[in-house]
Design an enzyme around this catalytic site. Sequence first.
Site, mmCIF file in Angstrom:
data_model
loop_
_atom_site.group_PDB
_atom_site.id
_atom_site.type_symbol
_atom_site.label_atom_id
_atom_site.label_comp_id
_atom_site.label_asym_id
_atom_site.label_seq_id
_atom_site.Cartn_x
_atom_site.Cartn_y
_atom_site.Cartn_z
ATOM 1 C CG ASP A 1 -5.847 5.446 54.253
ATOM 2 O OD1 ASP A 1 -6.788 4.520 54.211
ATOM 3 O OD2 ASP A 1 -6.159 6.621 54.847
ATOM 4 N NE ARG B 1 -17.185 9.013 46.123
ATOM 5 C CZ ARG B 1 -16.504 8.804 47.502
ATOM 6 N NH1 ARG B 1 -15.157 8.497 47.271
ATOM 7 N NH2 ARG B 1 -17.136 8.960 48.335
ATOM 8 C CG PHE C 1 -10.098 10.706 52.522
ATOM 9 C CD1 PHE C 1 -11.056 10.264 51.877
ATOM 10 C CD2 PHE C 1 -10.092 11.087 53.782
ATOM 11 C CE1 PHE C 1 -12.486 10.884 52.618
ATOM 12 C CE2 PHE C 1 -11.328 11.236 54.463
ATOM 13 C CZ PHE C 1 -12.605 11.049 53.880
ATOM 14 C CE1 TYR D 1 -16.539 5.907 56.879
ATOM 15 C CE2 TYR D 1 -15.575 5.724 59.021
ATOM 16 C CZ TYR D 1 -15.913 6.288 57.781
ATOM 17 O OH TYR D 1 -15.079 7.439 57.835
ATOM 18 C CE LYS D 2 -14.479 5.553 53.617
ATOM 19 N NZ LYS D 2 -13.261 6.225 53.661
HETATM 20 C C1 LIG Z 1 -13.048 7.210 54.602
HETATM 21 C C2 LIG Z 1 -11.571 7.634 54.689
HETATM 22 C C3 LIG Z 1 -11.042 8.096 56.030
HETATM 23 C C4 LIG Z 1 -12.204 8.199 57.095
HETATM 24 O O1 LIG Z 1 -11.401 8.742 58.227
HETATM 25 P P1 LIG Z 1 -12.291 8.691 59.677
HETATM 26 O O2 LIG Z 1 -11.423 9.249 60.499
HETATM 27 O O3 LIG Z 1 -12.425 7.168 60.014
HETATM 28 O O4 LIG Z 1 -13.358 9.509 59.388
HETATM 29 C C5 LIG Z 1 -9.762 8.311 56.227
HETATM 30 N N1 LIG Z 1 -8.723 7.938 55.016
HETATM 31 C C6 LIG Z 1 -9.350 7.609 53.912
HETATM 32 C C7 LIG Z 1 -8.461 7.183 52.620
HETATM 33 C C8 LIG Z 1 -10.687 7.358 53.447
HETATM 34 O O5 LIG Z 1 -10.940 6.809 52.447
#
Ligand SMILES: *Cc1c(COP(=O)(O)O)cnc(C)c1O
Length: 411
Positions: free
Chosen positions: A209, A383, A137, A234-235
């Site tokens: 992560d 997705r 990401f 939040y996912k």
């Molecule tokens: C969604 C996601 C994030 C989100 O980062 P924020 O700082 O909370 O916006 C980070 N890493 C991964 C792998 C994600 O999927």
Amino acid sequence: MTIRPESLTVPSTGILDDARRRDDLDPLTQYARGFATDGATHLNGNSLGPPRESLAGELDRVVTAQWAPRQVQAWFRDGWLDLPRTVGDKLALLLGAGPGQIMVAGETTSTTLFNALVAACRLRPDRPVLLIEAESFPTDLYIASSVARLLDRELVAESRTGFDAYLREHGQQVAAALAAPVDFRTGERREIRPTTALCHASGALSVWDLSHAAGVLPVDLDANAVDLAVGCGYKYLGGGPGAPAFLYLPVRFQSTVDFPLTGWHGHARPFEMGPAFEPATDIEQARTGTPPLLSLAALNHALAPLVEVGIHALHQRTRELSEFFLECLAERDPELLRCLASPREADRRGGHLALRVPDADAVERALADSGVHVDSRPPDLIRFAFAPLYVTHEQVWRAVDALGRALEGLR
Ligand SMILES: *Cc1c(COP(=O)(O)O)cnc(C)c1O
């Protein structure tokens, strides 16, 4: 605006009946009624899913029964001060961790990752490399790059197979290796145990992560001997917009770790207000400052049904929904299966799958017009996430039906 499902086209076979029968047979289907879905189908829970119906009442309770009458005293009398750890211990049940090892300090995933990566590199001061998966990401790539510059290490980004090969050949150089158990684009899994073992074989630290795995896939952090982990609230965890992230720090590192974010809440005695930082000796040292209480309360509320159901049943439901999606796709038009950008085997996927389509944005919009929410990733991926508690088989059928019509409409 209230989105109602379109009147259903009558399917040529009994697959819609089949969907309804599967929902009727599965006791988890009843949870879907507890979410504020507004009649729509939410297959974007890997970005931000719907809230529970009861969330508004819960937040109202925190505001009117705690904040309003007690104000600053609520930090002490209503468990607010302990909430980062209380929520962490609930999360631990979903992540396969013992108590006292997960903290929800109130930061973003990005900040939390920064804290974890610097700490990991400091635990391996003489090793020059920070290793990361090239498909990570974006924020993970950006943060890791900054950490490498800050600590004068070399950032090495390797593709999926190159990552393991690098560990085998140059593992002695690696301070920490950052990977994700679920690829955020394709949903492809990376097994935590073998990669962690590969790190440990050469003395590198394994940092994960878990953003796309938490709440949908068992990750068994303790059993897999993971060194540090972070993840997003939040996912699939459903904590709501901007929900705070979490950090996992196993007991074995709690006396030696040195986090770069040394806020007063991580102090051994924060209310003595002394001039020098002295870290707490337990997971409290992963705290920073005053946490976003309302967001923590929302995350806490979201976790209750997930913990009640348990991670294995959640994962099983998600697998069934995603397999049913592929069945519906094949039934609609076997050619559609050729668009699959994810592994075909359920064991090799996390909670979502991705299709390659021309003009993914237009498909996403057409689906939204049919009351089906997905998310696209440019240029050609859409997705579909199968959150276990608010997605039903019938909705999966509806999504495939809408997808078929959208693709025909765009041809
Ligand atoms: C969604 C996601 C994030 C989100 O980062 P924020 O700082 O909370 O916006 C980070 N890493 C991964 C792998 C994600 O999927």
